[in-house]
Design a protein around this motif. Structure first.
Motif, PDB file in Angstrom:
ATOM      1  N   ASP A  73       1.144   5.502  -0.705  1.00 49.28           N
ATOM      2  CA  ASP A  73       0.469   6.789  -0.891  1.00 49.28           C
ATOM      3  C   ASP A  73       1.522   7.882  -1.023  1.00 49.28           C
ATOM      4  N   ASN A 105       0.934  -0.717  -9.297  1.00 50.18           N
ATOM      5  CA  ASN A 105      -0.169  -1.594  -9.689  1.00 50.18           C
ATOM      6  C   ASN A 105       0.270  -2.413 -10.900  1.00 50.18           C
ATOM      7  N   THR A 154      -2.364   6.905  -4.565  1.00 49.04           N
ATOM      8  CA  THR A 154      -3.205   6.483  -3.448  1.00 49.04           C
ATOM      9  C   THR A 154      -3.456   4.985  -3.523  1.00 49.04           C
ATOM     10  N   ASP A 155      -3.174   4.305  -2.417  1.00 44.81           N
ATOM     11  CA  ASP A 155      -3.478   2.869  -2.291  1.00 44.81           C
ATOM     12  C   ASP A 155      -2.916   2.056  -3.456  1.00 44.81           C
ATOM     13  N   LYS A 156      -1.693   2.350  -3.824  1.00 45.81           N
ATOM     14  CA  LYS A 156      -1.073   1.630  -4.949  1.00 45.81           C
ATOM     15  C   LYS A 156      -0.127   0.556  -4.433  1.00 45.81           C
ATOM     16  N   GLN A 157       0.009  -0.507  -5.250  1.00 43.14           N
ATOM     17  CA  GLN A 157       0.996  -1.541  -4.966  1.00 43.14           C
ATOM     18  C   GLN A 157       2.280  -1.222  -5.735  1.00 43.14           C
ATOM     19  N   ASP A 193       0.863  -1.191   0.000  1.00 39.10           N
ATOM     20  CA  ASP A 193       0.000   0.000   0.000  1.00 39.10           C
ATOM     21  C   ASP A 193       0.891   1.231   0.000  1.00 39.10           C
TER      22      ASP A 193
END
Length: 1010
Positions: free
Chosen positions: A203, A242, A213-216, A201
């Protein structure tokens, strides 16, 4: 073969022995080295338990592993409340031979399990990670810098939580579930460092805008490290957010201690539109792999220049999407014809030089098109030229792009253009229209739907001048769970708006705030009203309320409010009010504030000025009643002004913590009656009176209450304008208060009247007192000043150390127990010291006069004169009196006056016999000595007294002198001081003066020594 097996056996034995012996041989040595290095080389607070240090050979054989658990690093000064690092498990791999030989110990590997790292840089440029003292600085202090060296070849982080905040930019990054490993030969000056990083996660925000935001994250990076030049060059690398992969080329340099140089380019590694789609919020889920897509993406950019404390490097980004398309397999509609061109360019790095150009943006949400374009040049001022146009069926849009647990219907139309300059004084020429017909919204967070939403409005500005903006919302309607709400609004002249609006209906605050959350606040309940307002904000600010038309009725039920600044919360169970442009008439208001109930009615005026003009006060006259009110839960910290009740989870504390803050900009008169009041550990009953609140000051008028079995009355004021030093000025009237209860309940009594602990009985007082409140809302004794009368109704002093010693010294056992009935005693408070004016007592045939003072430290400084029959005195005392008076036949006299000084403390008093006389005039002496002590405490210096004044004043009595000394003005105090001094001399002359020329035969002359 035998030799091989024997050698292998020897090796195994040695290895096992080493494994077993390592913790015993090296643990204490390494612990001492760690303590020394932390003390000498770390500029931070490092916390760990020495019992949590272990040594092993197995984990990183052949290296020796130093294992430290539960280690914390906490900053200093500006970062004293920040934990820089919390390391549940830290493993350091040490070159075993350097440990054995006792030479410079080399650190080869570092492993961190579940670390929590928080890195911060303040606006001043100070960084909390700057905790290591350099070799040169340590060497300058004569410290050994050769005991430990970094020869790191590998490192590893597992399940880390990383936070980085740089307020100089401002930039913030947070990553959770981070796994990172790296290797490189840091013993060399030029080498390749390889690393692999994943984050569950990620940010990133810049300037308050969330860009990631909320990215892998999945990154494989190889950097060429040139430590001689502080130059780091990207080689093979692949970074994926992502499903979007990209890479860097170029280098980053550190030319000095503060600057960073960039010469980088980056680009997408794939051109499939699906990779870019993975970055759209809410798209990258477990269903992402099944999305049908087509279209091409081009993405590249650069960063070139130097980053300093005040400037970024130059940068640019190019993004193109051509014929993009996506369709969820379980939805009937698709988004298609997605075309986007975007260019961001800022070659200088100066924030205001940025240019953003999106000449084309188009997509079809099912059958509905969305178009737009925008060009931005600079930020302050900002040149804008753009348009957005859409006519979307919301139900159809959800058939294209799913939003979990959300249902929508209605036709949404928007068409707006903006062209011109946006700044503090200008705005673009705007022409925008917005419509929503038959709208419907329902979500899992808010299961009750908002239905029948119909609104239509325009925003128009034809000149670019801010005040020429016209806002017109001729109608809006909606139904919230069966409750209709409707209204209208028109406004222009944005700087000082001219408005015309009305709203009617019922609002469920609980549901509204679930749709539109209020940061840090919780609001529930229902408010119904019919409100209309028409006027000009310029009239409101000028107080010309007659030019404003406002009217309506508001009814509230079960409304609650709670926030960080009001953790105890307020609940209005019911309330009804009508209002016009002048005032609000509150018919009834019932509720609780924290744990305290209240009922109020009355009028409130100037509410428009209070709401819309900073600095104007809310005025009113209210009647407020309560059954139970707890003052303790309304205390605040005297420095931060934050509620101290927050530290108890919103619950009312048992005792007062903090000071009471009077709100700003309130001008209210409260006619109050409270059945029960809790203040600190006191319980007050039947409290009633008038409280006027103005200018952060509460003025009490004829406030009465009962507590401790006594009745209290007060008139005065309390001010919290200076919250660190709140001031008060009260007139107190107390009747029938027990000495013992007063001593137990009031710390002030314990310090100022310590003798009260040994007194049984009741008293009253009329006293004026002023001073400052301390941080616990109790008077700061050193600041107290005042005067008044203690009315002792009946009191008995039993088992008093003071009176026991007086009785022992005077051989008068009846003085051990004193009974005082209907005695008025005058007293003063001077800088917290209690000054008791002389008063008379009679104990059988013994007469006593007492006066003096006790200090803040508890020291007693009293004088007393005891007139007693001579026959009651013992032989030892008779001998002392013969020495003091020169009278050989003491037993032949009728009465004698003893002069005593009482010092020490109540628990350890010191009583001394200072004088003796055959006359009763020792009482006059006590009064004058006590008076002089009071004047000395006031700091009054006697002025020169003329011979005529001395002759004129010689005829005055001691009572007149005492009255003179009580005058408040400085000149009168000086006169009183001189008179006291004169009377003191008179007392000494009459008691202990030289033998008179013609003594009376019946009474020998006194020859006391002094």
């Amino acid at each position: 073969m035998r030799k091989i097996l024997l050698g292998l056996l020897v090796f195994v034995v040695v290895l096992v022995a080493a494994v077993v012996a390592a913790p015993f041989l090296f643990k204490d040595k390494l612990r001492a080295l760690a303590d020394k290095q932390i003390a000498q080389r770390v500029r931070a607070k490092v916390e760990y338990d020495p019992n949590n240090i272990g040594v092993s050979l197995l984990h990183s054989f052949p290296d020796l592993t130093l294992d430290i658990k539960e280690l914390r690093v906490i900053g200093l000064d500006s970062f004293s409340r920040d934990t820089l690092a919390y390391l549940p498990n830290l493993r350091v791999g040490l070159d075993v031979m350097t440990v054995i030989k006792g030479q410079e110990i080399k650190i080869n590997t570092v492993e961190l399990e579940r670390p929590d790292l928080s890195l911060r840089r303040l606006k001043s440029g100070r960084a909390n990670w700057d905790v290591m003292i350099s070799d040169s600085a340590a060497a300058a202090k004569g410290q050994d810098t050769s005991q430990v060296s970094l020869a790191i070849k590998g490192w590893k982080l597992t399940d880390a939580h990383l936070r980085y905040e740089d307020l100089t930019l401002p930039f913030r990054m947070e990553a959770r579930g981070v796994n990172h490993s790296g290797s490189g030969d840091f013993a060399s000056n030029v080498f390749d460092m390889t690393s692999k990083t994943t984050a569950a996660d990620l940010d990133m925000t810049y300037g308050g805008v969330a860009y990631v935001t909320d990215k892998q994250l999945d990154a494989d990076v190889t950097l060429n490290m040139d430590l001689n030049k502080n130059l780091y060059t990207f080689k093979d690398n692949k970074i994926k957010l992502n499903d979007f992969p990209f890479s860097f080329a170029g280098a980053i340099g550190l030319p000095n201690a503060t600057d960073i140089t960039y010469d980088l380019t980056f680009k997408a590694l794939e051109t499939d539109f699906k990779t870019l789609l993975s970055l759209v919020p809410g798209v990258f889920t477990e269903k992402f792999k099944n999305i049908e897509t087509s279209g091409l993406v081009a993405f590249d950019g650069y960063a070139k220049g130097t980053q300093t404390a005040t400037q970024l490097p130059g940068y640019g980004v190019n993004l193109t999407v051509t014929n993009g398309r996506f369709k969820y397999p379980d939805l009937p509609r698709e988004a298609k014809n997605i075309n986007l061109k975007m260019k961001v360019d800022n070659p200088t790095g100066v924030t205001n030089d940025v240019k953003v150009n999106i000449p084309q943006f188009h997509l079809d949400l099912g059958p509905d098109p969305v178009d737009g374009n925008i060009a931005i040049d600079g930020l302050n001022p900002m040149k804008v030229d753009g348009r957005v146009k859409a006519n979307v069926n919301l139900a159809e849009a959800l058939k294209v792009y799913p939003v979990k647990d959300l249902a929508m219907r209605g036709q949404f139309f928007v068409d707006g253009t903006a062209k011109g300059v946006y700044s503090k004084t200008q705005m673009p020429v705007v022409n925008a229209a917005i419509r929503l017909a038959n709208g419907y919204v329902k979500s899992a967070k808010f299961p009750a739907p908002i239905e029948n939403i119909n609104l239509s409005g325009t925003v128009v500005n034809t000149t670019g001048q801010v005040n020429d903006t016209q806002i017109n919302l001729p109608q809006f309607k909606m139904v919230l769970e069966g409750e209709p709400l409707e209204g209208r609004l028109t406004a222009h002249n944005i700087d000082k708006p001219v408005f015309d609006t009305n709203v009617r209906g019922t609002v469920d605050l609980t549901k509204i705030t679930k749709i539109f959350p209020l940061q840090g606040m919780t609001v529930t309940g229902r408010v119904a009203g019919d409100i209309a307002a028409k006027g000009n904000m310029a009239d409101v600010e000028a107080g010309r309320y007659q030019n404003v038309v406002a009217s309506g009725t508001v009814r509230a039920s079960n409304v609650t409010y709670k926030s960080k600044d009001l953790p105890q919360g307020v609940k209005i169970s019911s309330g009804t009010a009508t209002f016009n442009n002048n005032q609000i008439a509150l018919q009834s208001l019932n509720g609780v504030a924290g744990s305290s109930d209240f009922a109020a009615s009355g009028t409130i005026s100037n509410y428009l000025g209070y709401l819309f003009t900073p600095g104007q006060s809310l005025k009113g006259n209210l009647t407020v009643n309560s059954r139970n009110f707890n003052v303790n839960e309304w205390m605040v910290d005297e420095v931060s002004a934050k509620p101290t009740v927050a530290t108890t989870g919103g619950k009312a504390p048992a005792k007062a913590e903090g000071v009471l803050q009077i709100p700003k900009f309130f001008d209210l008169v409260l006619n109050s009656h409270v059945d029960n009041v809790t203040y600190d550990n006191l319980k007050l009953t039947d409290a009633k009176g008038v409280v006027a609140v103005n200018d952060q000051t509460a003025t009490l008028k004829n406030l009465t209450f009962n507590t401790l079995g006594a009745s209290f009355g007060t008139t005065g004021s309390y001010s919290s304008k200076n919250l660190a030093h709140p001031k008060f000025n009260f007139g107190l009237n107390i009747n029938n208060l027990s000495f013992q209860k007063a001593f137990s309940a009031f710390n002030t009594i314990k310090t100022l009247v310590p003798l009260a602990s040994q007194v049984e009985g009741v008293f009253g007082t009329t006293f004026n007192v002023s001073g400052e409140m301390g941080p616990d809302m109790f008077p700061n004794l050193a600041t107290l000043s005042g005067k008044g009368i203690f009315d002792v109704i009946k009191a008995a002093i039993n088992q008093s150390e003071v009176m026991t010693k007086v009785a022992s010294l005077t051989t008068l056992p009846e003085l051990k127990t004193l009974v005082v009935v209907n005695k008025k005693i005058q007293a003063n408070l001077v800088d917290g010291n209690l000054v008791v004016q002389p008063f008379d007592l009679t104990i059988g045939d013994v007469k006593m006069t007492l006066g003096g003072q006790n200090s803040l430290t508890g020291a007693l400084a009293y004088v007393t004169a005891i007139n007693t029959p001579t026959g009651k005195l013992g032989n030892a005392l008779n001998g002392k009196l013969t020495q003091l008076t020169g009278v050989q036949n003491i037993q032949g006299t009728d009465r004698v006056t003893l002069g005593l000084n009482i010092g020490g403390t109540v628990k350890a008093p010191v009583v001394k016999l200072t004088s003796g006389s055959m006359k009763a005039q020792g009482q006059t002496l006590v009064k004058n000595v006590a008076k002089q002590k009071a004047l000395d405490l006031l700091g009054v210096k006697p002025r020169a007294v003329s011979k005529e004044d001395s002759i004129r004043r010689a005829g005055q009595t001691a009572e007149e002198a005492a009255a003179q000394a009580e005058l408040d003005k400085k000149q009168q105090r000086i006169d009183a001081a001189n008179k006291a001094k004169e009377q003191l001399a008179k007392g000494f002359n009459s008691l202990f003066g030289k033998p008179k020329a013609k003594p009376k035969p019946a009474e020998p002359a006194d020859t006391a020594k002094h």
